[in-house]
Design an enzyme around this catalytic site. Structure first.
Site, PDB file in Angstrom:
ATOM      1  N   GLU A  35       0.814  -1.219   0.000  1.00 55.46           N
ATOM      2  CA  GLU A  35       0.000   0.000   0.000  1.00 55.46           C
ATOM      3  C   GLU A  35       0.850   1.273   0.000  1.00 55.46           C
ATOM      4  OE1 GLU A  35      -2.970  -0.281   3.173  1.00 55.46           O
ATOM      5  OE2 GLU A  35      -4.431  -0.769   1.627  1.00 55.46           O
TER       6      GLU A  35
ATOM      7  N   HIS B 254      10.021 -26.361   0.269  1.00 58.82           N
ATOM      8  CA  HIS B 254       9.483 -27.518  -0.447  1.00 58.82           C
ATOM      9  C   HIS B 254       8.378 -27.113  -1.408  1.00 58.82           C
ATOM     10  CE1 HIS B 254      11.737 -30.232   2.285  1.00 58.82           C
ATOM     11  NE2 HIS B 254      11.708 -29.121   3.013  1.00 58.82           N
TER      12      HIS B 254
ATOM     13  N   LYS C 227     -13.385   0.571  -2.671  1.00 62.04           N
ATOM     14  CA  LYS C 227     -14.310   0.901  -1.574  1.00 62.04           C
ATOM     15  C   LYS C 227     -15.488   1.696  -2.125  1.00 62.04           C
ATOM     16  CE  LYS C 227     -11.245   1.239   2.513  1.00 62.04           C
ATOM     17  NZ  LYS C 227     -10.707   2.109   3.547  1.00 62.04           N
TER      18      LYS C 227
END
Ligand code: PA5
Length: 406
Positions: free
Chosen positions: A270, A291, A393
């Site tokens: 951000e 792994h 938003k």
């Protein structure tokens, strides 16, 4: 104490990049941070006042004595910091009182249903944390949980069970708190979500969890000594980027640090990921991820560099077969993996703390604050906004006709 090494497993990859080219911005970053417009970042009083700190400690003690479950509602910077510190420092298996549950980080009704079922016969206190006060996910969580709590507590009782952490004046949560009389903590205007660990947004849930927040804040103060190193790290990242290392893997060797890497992802994504710029942050927990991701880091597309966050001293468990402690073996693994990656195409920056505790995490958080802000200055983006987040938003709010705004 923080130790760093940005040469051992890095320098050959930035040969030819004139770090001096960054010196101008570097100087600018240092002077902004040390004495310029960002110097408030060096003053703990910008994050929390002495009076607010006392209130945090007193209210946290009340919460600890008066509930089975403490619900922390918030998203992004409003929860990630406290979650990271709790995961790092609290015992993994001990039964905690109160139990802390985070909510408001998604819109999954399955998870909600489980939370509702789980808390229905328990004593609950909730803390909603939202700087803007208008964020969809926490506001939905608050609406749902308030409804459940409203079914078992009177309005009078709710005043002792709902705590709102938000802006001092603006936003729908502030309005609600004023109208209903809920207890509030303030997030200082100048401090954005992802920088809010040292504000009541982070400190209050941490105090409820039993974290020594005074020690954490001392770590912040001690972190001042590492500003030059944090700037050096920011410059090294930028040099690596110039050499085609577009992805930064925050790598830890202790699963308790997993959420810390999540917090780092949020901090850097951000702060720097805007205007089509920035280094993509990812996270790795080793040796587990050797792994899986280890294969890619060793032989895949060479666009990644690692920033390894090590811990020097840990609990002592002797492995007789190798006549070494488990921590010694872990550190050998860390070193050999760096060598293996370095031999192919993956550089590693090394950062370590001496022990996993409040003080060291306080220093480390401040170190990364400084690095993230400096990095943004180096690439000429505003460290403190998140216009992309605001776009989604707004679109959702429009789609819902603002029905979730109180
Ligand atoms: O770091 C940030 O600023 C964001 O991640 C915010 O914390 C997040 O969007 C939540 O915002 P608010 O605290 O206003 O609900």
């Amino acid at each position: 104490m923080i130790k760093t090494d940005f040469n051992k497993y890095t320098s050959k990859f930035i040969n030819g990049v004139d770090k001096g080219k960054f010196r101008k911005q570097e100087k600018r970053a240092i002077s902004e941070i040390v004495s310029g417009s960002l110097s408030y970042f060096n003053d703990i009083n910008s994050f929390v006042s002495r009076e607010e700190l006392n209130n945090i400690i007193n209210v946290a003690n009340y919460v600890r004595d008066n509930c089975d479950v403490f619900l922390v509602i918030g998203i992004g910077g409003s929860y990630m910091g406290s979650k990271a510190i709790m995961e790092a420092l609290l015992p993994s298996f001990a039964k905690k009182k109160p139990e802390i549950i985070f909510l408001g980080t998604d819109l999954s009704s399955d998870y909600y249903k489980e939370v509702i079922e789980y808390i229905k016969d328990k004593e609950v206190i909730l803390n909603i944390i939202s700087k803007s006060g208008n964020t969809l996910e926490p506001n939905i969580a608050f609406e749902v949980i308030s409804y459940i709590m409203g079914g078992k507590y009177s309005h009078e009782q709710l005043l002792d069970r709902v705590i709102i952490t938000t802006d001092s004046k603006e936003g729908s949560l502030r309005k609600l708190a004023n109208e209903e009389g809920y207890y509030t903590f303030e997030i200082p205007k100048k401090i954005g979500g992802r920088f809010s660990i040292f504000t009541p947004a982070g400190l209050f849930p941490l105090a409820v969890a039993g974290i020594d927040i005074l020690n954490l804040l001392e770590g912040f103060v001690g972190g001042e000594a590492y500003i030059p190193l944090a700037v050096e790290y920011a410059v090294t990242r930028e040099a690596l980027f110039k050499k085609g290392k577009y992805v930064e893997a925050f790598t830890v060797y202790n699963p308790k640090m997993y959420y810390f890497t999540e917090w780092l992802k949020q901090l850097f994504a951000e702060t720097q990921g805007k205007a089509e710029k920035g280094i993509l942050p990812i996270s790795i927990v080793n040796t587990r991820d050797l792994h899986s991701m280890g294969q890619f880091l060793q032989e895949g597309n060479p666009i990644i560099f690692e920033t390894v966050i090590g811990i020097e001293n840990a609990s002592i468990i002797k492995i007789v077969k190798y006549d070494k402690t488990l921590n010694e073996i872990n550190k050998i693994a860390q070193d050999k993996v760096c060598i293996a990656h370095y031999k192919d195409k993956t550089p590693s920056n090394l950062i370590s703390i001496d022990v996993l505790d409040e003080y060291n995490l306080g220093e480390l958080v401040r170190f990364f604050f400084t690095a993230a802000i400096t990095g943004a200055i180096l690439i000429d983006v505003n460290p403190f906004d998140q216009p992309g987040v605001e776009k989604y938003k707004q679109l959702i709010a429009d789609a819902l006709n603002n029905i979730f705004i109180f």
